[in-house]
Design a protein around this motif. Structure first.
Motif, PDB file in Angstrom:
ATOM      1  N   TYR A  80       4.557   9.122  -3.738  1.00 47.42           N
ATOM      2  CA  TYR A  80       3.668   9.727  -2.731  1.00 47.42           C
ATOM      3  C   TYR A  80       3.240   8.713  -1.662  1.00 47.42           C
ATOM      4  O   TYR A  80       3.263   9.017  -0.463  1.00 47.42           O
ATOM      5  CB  TYR A  80       2.448  10.318  -3.418  1.00 47.42           C
ATOM      6  CG  TYR A  80       1.562  11.131  -2.495  1.00 47.42           C
ATOM      7  CD1 TYR A  80       1.935  12.420  -2.132  1.00 47.42           C
ATOM      8  CD2 TYR A  80       0.387  10.615  -1.975  1.00 47.42           C
ATOM      9  CE1 TYR A  80       1.146  13.185  -1.287  1.00 47.42           C
ATOM     10  CE2 TYR A  80      -0.409  11.358  -1.124  1.00 47.42           C
ATOM     11  CZ  TYR A  80      -0.032  12.646  -0.779  1.00 47.42           C
ATOM     12  OH  TYR A  80      -0.819  13.390   0.076  1.00 47.42           O
ATOM     13  N   PHE A  81       2.829   7.470  -2.121  1.00 48.99           N
ATOM     14  CA  PHE A  81       2.287   6.501  -1.173  1.00 48.99           C
ATOM     15  C   PHE A  81       3.294   5.437  -0.748  1.00 48.99           C
ATOM     16  O   PHE A  81       3.033   4.681   0.184  1.00 48.99           O
ATOM     17  CB  PHE A  81       1.056   5.812  -1.768  1.00 48.99           C
ATOM     18  CG  PHE A  81      -0.146   6.716  -1.881  1.00 48.99           C
ATOM     19  CD1 PHE A  81      -0.848   7.099  -0.761  1.00 48.99           C
ATOM     20  CD2 PHE A  81      -0.559   7.196  -3.109  1.00 48.99           C
ATOM     21  CE1 PHE A  81      -1.951   7.933  -0.850  1.00 48.99           C
ATOM     22  CE2 PHE A  81      -1.657   8.037  -3.211  1.00 48.99           C
ATOM     23  CZ  PHE A  81      -2.355   8.411  -2.082  1.00 48.99           C
ATOM     24  N   GLY A  82       4.444   5.343  -1.415  1.00 46.97           N
ATOM     25  CA  GLY A  82       5.453   4.370  -1.009  1.00 46.97           C
ATOM     26  C   GLY A  82       5.269   2.986  -1.601  1.00 46.97           C
ATOM     27  O   GLY A  82       6.000   2.067  -1.233  1.00 46.97           O
ATOM     28  N   CYS A  83       4.305   2.785  -2.488  1.00 40.98           N
ATOM     29  CA  CYS A  83       4.104   1.487  -3.133  1.00 40.98           C
ATOM     30  C   CYS A  83       3.522   1.730  -4.516  1.00 40.98           C
ATOM     31  O   CYS A  83       2.924   2.782  -4.766  1.00 40.98           O
ATOM     32  CB  CYS A  83       3.166   0.604  -2.306  1.00 40.98           C
ATOM     33  SG  CYS A  83       1.478   1.224  -2.188  1.00 40.98           S
ATOM     34  N   PRO A  84       3.644   0.782  -5.473  1.00 37.07           N
ATOM     35  CA  PRO A  84       3.079   0.971  -6.801  1.00 37.07           C
ATOM     36  C   PRO A  84       1.556   0.882  -6.764  1.00 37.07           C
ATOM     37  O   PRO A  84       0.980   0.322  -5.816  1.00 37.07           O
ATOM     38  CB  PRO A  84       3.700  -0.176  -7.623  1.00 37.07           C
ATOM     39  CG  PRO A  84       4.057  -1.210  -6.629  1.00 37.07           C
ATOM     40  CD  PRO A  84       4.423  -0.490  -5.379  1.00 37.07           C
ATOM     41  N   PRO A  85       0.882   1.401  -7.811  1.00 34.67           N
ATOM     42  CA  PRO A  85      -0.599   1.373  -7.821  1.00 34.67           C
ATOM     43  C   PRO A  85      -1.184  -0.034  -7.736  1.00 34.67           C
ATOM     44  O   PRO A  85      -2.245  -0.222  -7.151  1.00 34.67           O
ATOM     45  CB  PRO A  85      -0.952   2.052  -9.148  1.00 34.67           C
ATOM     46  CG  PRO A  85       0.237   2.879  -9.495  1.00 34.67           C
ATOM     47  CD  PRO A  85       1.413   2.135  -8.973  1.00 34.67           C
ATOM     48  N   LYS A  86      -0.484  -0.999  -8.272  1.00 35.04           N
ATOM     49  CA  LYS A  86      -1.046  -2.367  -8.271  1.00 35.04           C
ATOM     50  C   LYS A  86      -1.173  -2.934  -6.864  1.00 35.04           C
ATOM     51  O   LYS A  86      -1.945  -3.873  -6.633  1.00 35.04           O
ATOM     52  CB  LYS A  86      -0.180  -3.283  -9.132  1.00 35.04           C
ATOM     53  CG  LYS A  86       1.240  -3.467  -8.577  1.00 35.04           C
ATOM     54  CD  LYS A  86       2.057  -4.341  -9.491  1.00 35.04           C
ATOM     55  CE  LYS A  86       3.472  -4.553  -8.927  1.00 35.04           C
ATOM     56  NZ  LYS A  86       4.279  -5.437  -9.800  1.00 35.04           N
ATOM     57  N   ASP A  87      -0.385  -2.395  -5.902  1.00 36.84           N
ATOM     58  CA  ASP A  87      -0.450  -2.879  -4.518  1.00 36.84           C
ATOM     59  C   ASP A  87      -1.389  -2.051  -3.660  1.00 36.84           C
ATOM     60  O   ASP A  87      -1.427  -2.214  -2.431  1.00 36.84           O
ATOM     61  CB  ASP A  87       0.941  -2.858  -3.889  1.00 36.84           C
ATOM     62  CG  ASP A  87       1.868  -3.872  -4.563  1.00 36.84           C
ATOM     63  OD1 ASP A  87       1.345  -4.848  -5.155  1.00 36.84           O
ATOM     64  OD2 ASP A  87       3.108  -3.670  -4.484  1.00 36.84           O
ATOM     65  N   ALA A  88      -2.132  -1.109  -4.250  1.00 36.81           N
ATOM     66  CA  ALA A  88      -3.028  -0.259  -3.465  1.00 36.81           C
ATOM     67  C   ALA A  88      -4.089  -1.115  -2.798  1.00 36.81           C
ATOM     68  O   ALA A  88      -4.638  -2.030  -3.385  1.00 36.81           O
ATOM     69  CB  ALA A  88      -3.693   0.779  -4.368  1.00 36.81           C
ATOM     70  N   GLY A  89      -4.365  -0.845  -1.531  1.00 34.45           N
ATOM     71  CA  GLY A  89      -5.391  -1.564  -0.783  1.00 34.45           C
ATOM     72  C   GLY A  89      -4.931  -2.881  -0.232  1.00 34.45           C
ATOM     73  O   GLY A  89      -5.718  -3.610   0.372  1.00 34.45           O
ATOM     74  N   LYS A  90      -3.631  -3.261  -0.361  1.00 37.98           N
ATOM     75  CA  LYS A  90      -3.120  -4.530   0.152  1.00 37.98           C
ATOM     76  C   LYS A  90      -2.352  -4.368   1.451  1.00 37.98           C
ATOM     77  O   LYS A  90      -1.647  -5.268   1.896  1.00 37.98           O
ATOM     78  CB  LYS A  90      -2.212  -5.183  -0.897  1.00 37.98           C
ATOM     79  CG  LYS A  90      -2.939  -5.510  -2.191  1.00 37.98           C
ATOM     80  CD  LYS A  90      -1.997  -6.138  -3.200  1.00 37.98           C
ATOM     81  CE  LYS A  90      -2.724  -6.452  -4.510  1.00 37.98           C
ATOM     82  NZ  LYS A  90      -1.805  -7.086  -5.503  1.00 37.98           N
ATOM     83  N   GLY A  91      -2.420  -3.180   2.042  1.00 39.09           N
ATOM     84  CA  GLY A  91      -1.735  -2.979   3.316  1.00 39.09           C
ATOM     85  C   GLY A  91      -0.255  -2.780   3.186  1.00 39.09           C
ATOM     86  O   GLY A  91       0.473  -2.848   4.171  1.00 39.09           O
TER      87      GLY A  91
END
Length: 858
Positions: free
Chosen positions: A839-850
């Motif tokens: 959905y967001f194009g990145c794994p959850p661990k990278d959330a909020g890192k731009g």
């Protein structure tokens, strides 16, 4: 009419004779039936002779039974027309019927073909000594001479009834021979034989063939279509031609002594088409009967009023000295005349509304055919004739409806600045073909420019009616003038001709509604000149009629150049707005058609449309035409349409207004108030174009309103725009500002859906079935509703809401990915990680890192 028996074929003949008699004022029909009794038929014919009938139509029971009766009629000088069957007597006036020998021969050829050139078959003949039975058998035997391996193993006589067919078949089966095919000389005997054979030999592959091929319930065409008969042969009735032959004889017009009717074989390949044609013909006959009944009622009312008025005049002549009774009688006459006029106007209005539906079924297909590049010049010319005449009929319909609007005070004035001179030339050009046909000379005398502030539509209708009358009442080789002049603040239009003129004593009444001067050319409705006067007065003008010397009539209409109490600048703005709306509608139509074609070429998934109309032809036409671009289903009334809409959830509902069971307004009201269907746009098609009808439609929640007959291009553009608006509604659901405002029911549904999802985000066992249960919908209804409003399934919306909640928790808390996964209703952290990355194009661990490349938070 002396019928030999009673059956559905002869009932159909009798009905055709009665229907055709409507066009003859001096024809009185008398019927009798002998019920297969030779003696009774002779007595009935003698009774007709003694009554002094002018002509006898006889269908003999047998060839040798009524010869004496025919001879007695001949001695009395009464013409005799034999129909369907012949006799031994040659002293009849004329014969009409099918070629029974050829029918028998054709059926013999077909049976041989049906059996593959070999096999055993049996024949059940009609009444032993009737001419059809003899001739059909003779033709059958002659045809089989070419097929030596096709064996006629038995041939026995019945009496044309189904029971005789069963009896004869039972006798034939007792012989023990195998039967591959049964030929009954009419369908009823063939069906009786089939019942016996199927009861005795359920596994039999025998074929069954008959004659008559009626389209009535239980008739041969339906039996062929349903597979109970393998073939039948149309045995025509043609009561219309029979009555015309009788009238020609009585009026000493040319006629043929032998009149053979055309017929054809009915097989499973053509049975359905013939049945459709017969049903359509029966519908037209039913409409004719209804119209005849209407006319009879109005004539009865007219006769009653005439007698009543005569009585009043007699009473007034006896009591002339009593002024009170005189004034009372005069007042009564005025009131009755007004009621009669209103009744006629109401009748004309209702008929005019009913004409819009068949006009739709004529105009739209003609426009489609005319656009075909493969047409020849002759075909295109014929289509032009159809188009011009449907336009004329539509003009007449609109004229009646306009007059009704004037009478009800619903007609409004739409003012605009325009140059009258080119408009007059354009309106006059419409009459050039009619004038050329009658070799009329037209003189147009108008200034180069004549600018006025007026209602262009009403001026056009005024000029059209006056020019139409001039063309109608001017003999060949005559002349017609149209002039326009201006004097100060007034302008005048004059139409004059060299026609038959108007009697001086009728000039004062020429503008009264329904008043017509009795002339050889009188064939209108009597509202044309009344409408001219009404429109003229609405535009603050005057109209006068006078006779022109040495012959002809002159009509003069005067108007103010500017209408009193009008705001010219405001009117000009309205005119510009209307032009802009017309331009935008044309652009929308072109754009919609182009997008339709593009979508068709790309083979995109097609939207679904539900057509609701009680007219089967309209449903079939719209399904055929819209089927090029959409999936189309249909319903015959509002109740069926509502159930279908709840079940199928189409992308658009297109409905007629006037329908039985449940009308279109009630259907629209229910669709918009039901949570399952409230999001579906509704487009109403109707023959009623009054302003109050439109207001009722929009008050019920209709999204569009189109009057019949309609343009296919405009309707197609409106359908596409309404369906596209659902995408805007999806944006509104998502919080966008550009979306279409949803209905009250859709807003309630949206709020309940959001609340239900938010309450169960942490419940991994929360299912779509449970979500639907809280909203009062089944799983299928919930899916169709949400998919139509948002473009997503309920599962996708639920998963998206959980992912967005999880994304906020990842950004705002220190919880682990696993904790957040379980807290937002995911069954496992690994599945949550996969869904989040998709959905967001990145794994959850990278959330909020731009690093996100996917969708932003709403």
């Amino acid at each position: 009419m002396s019928q030999c028996s009673e059956d559905i074929w002869r009932e159909k003949l009798n009905e055709e004779l009665k229907t055709t008699s409507y066009i003859y004022d001096n024809v009185n029909l008398l019927f009798s039936t002998a019920r297969d009794n030779d003696r009774l038929q002779q007595e009935q014919i003698d009774s007709f002779i003694n009554r002094g009938v002018d002509l006898l139509i006889i269908s003999p029971n047998q060839v040798n039974t009524i010869t004496p009766a025919i001879e007695r009629a001949r001695r009395k000088g009464i013409p005799v027309v034999l129909f369907d069957r012949k006799t031994e007597s040659a002293h009849y006036t004329a014969f009409m019927g099918a070629d029974n020998y050829q029918i028998g021969r054709t059926m013999g050829e077909y049976i041989a073909h049906l059996m593959g050139g070999r096999g055993n078959f049996v024949e059940i003949r009609g009444l032993e000594h009737s001419s059809p039975s003899i001739d059909r058998h003779r033709g059958l035997v002659d045809a089989l001479r070419r097929y030596p391996e096709v064996r006629l193993i038995d041939s026995r006589a019945g009496d044309w009834s189904e029971g005789s067919g069963s009896r004869v078949m039972t006798e034939m089966l007792n012989s023990g021979d195998r039967v591959d095919c049964v030929f009954g000389q009419n369908d009823r005997m063939a069906l009786g034989a089939r019942k016996v054979l199927m009861d005795r030999q359920p596994d039999s592959k025998a074929r069954f063939v008959g004659i008559d091929a009626l389209a009535t319930p239980g008739g041969g065409i339906r039996e062929v279509k349903d597979g109970r008969l393998d073939a039948s042969y149309i045995y025509p009735t043609r009561g219309d031609r029979l009555l015309q032959l009788a009238v020609n004889i009585l009026e000493h017009k040319p006629y043929k002594n032998e009149n053979l009717l055309e017929s054809a074989i009915v097989t499973p390949d053509n049975a359905e088409v013939m049945l459709m044609q017969a049903d359509e013909m029966r519908l037209q006959v039913d409409n004719l009967k209804q119209l005849h009944a209407h006319v009879d009622r109005f004539l009865a009312r007219y006769n009653y009023q005439k007698v009543f008025l005569i009585l009043i005049i007699l009473v007034l002549s006896l009591l002339i000295i009593v002024l009170f009774l005189f004034y009372r009688g005069l007042s009564l006459r005025r009131r009755m005349a007004e009621e009669t006029a209103n009744a006629k106007l109401k009748f004309f209005t209702n008929v005019s509304h009913e004409l819009r539906t068949p006009l739709t079924l004529i105009t739209a297909p003609v426009e489609q055919l005319a656009a075909d590049d493969t047409l020849t010049d002759g075909q295109r010319s014929l289509l032009g004739v159809v188009k011009r005449n449907t336009d004329i009929l539509l003009r007449l319909v609109n004229e009646i409806l306009d007059f009704r609007k004037v009478q009800n005070g619903k007609m409004t004035v739409h003012l605009a600045h325009f140059d009258l001179s080119p408009a007059l030339r354009q309106w006059t050009a419409m009459f050039e073909p009619a004038m050329k046909k009658k070799s009329l000379t037209l003189h147009i005398e108008v200034p180069d420019h004549l600018f006025v502030l007026s209602d262009g539509y009403k001026l056009e209708r005024i000029c059209y009616n006056l020019l139409s009358n001039s063309v109608k009442y001017t003999p060949e080789g005559g002349e017609i003038w149209i002039r326009a002049t201006q004097s100060g603040d007034r302008f005048a239009i004059v139409v004059e001709d060299t026609g038959i003129g108007i009697p001086e004593d009728k000039l004062k009444r020429i503008f009264e509604r329904f008043f017509q001067v009795e002339t050889p050319y009188t064939n209108g409705t009597g509202v044309g000149l009344a409408l001219v006067k009404a429109f003229t007065e609405m535009l603050h003008g005057t109209v006068t009629a006078a006779n022109r010397q040495p012959q002809g009539a002159r009509f003069t209409i005067e108007f103010p150049v500017s209408q009193p109490n009008s705001d010219a600048s405001q009117t000009a703005g309205v005119e510009e707005t209307e032009r802009q709306m017309a331009h935008e509608e044309a652009v929308d139509t072109q754009k919609a058609n182009a997008e339709m074609l593009t979508a068709s070429e790309k083979q995109e998934p097609r939207k679904r449309i539900l057509v609701v109309d009680d007219n089967a032809d309209i449903r079939a036409y719209l399904a055929s035409w819209l089927g090029k671009y959409y999936q189309v289903s249909s319903a015959a009334d509002g109740r069926e349409g509502f159930e279908t809409a709840r079940r199928e959830a189409p992308d658009l509902v297109m409905s007629d207004v006037m329908m039985p069971v449940m009308d279109g307004l009630e259907l629209c009201r229910r669709l918009k108030s039901d949570v399952t269907t409230s999001h579906i746009p509704v487009l109403l098609l109707t023959a009623r174009d009054m302003d109050d009808s439109r207001a009722d439609a929009y008050n019920c929640g209709a999204d569009g309103y189109i009057v019949k007959p309609f343009s296919e291009d405009v309707l197609l553009a409106r359908v596409k725009n309404l369906i596209d608006s659902r995408q805007q509604l999806r944006d509104a659901f998502g919080g966008g500002s550009d979306g279409l405002n949803p209905t009250k029911e859709d807003k309630k549904f949206t709020v309940k859906l959001r609340e239900a999802i938010q309450q169960h985000l942490d419940d991994s066992d929360f299912s779509v079935e449970q979500l639907g249960g809280e909203l009062g919908l089944s799983r299928a209804q919930l899916y169709r509703k949400v998919k139509a409003m948002t473009g997503q399934s309920p599962v996708e919306i639920l998963r998206e809401a959980r992912l967005r909640r999880a994304d906020r928790l990842l950004a705002m808390t220190d919880k682990t990915v696993a904790e957040i996964a379980y807290e937002t209703g995911f069954s496992s952290p690994s599945y949550f990680t996969k869904c989040y990355k998709d959905y967001f194009g990145c794994p959850p661990k990278d959330a909020g890192k731009g690093n996100r490349k996917g969708k932003e938070q709403p």
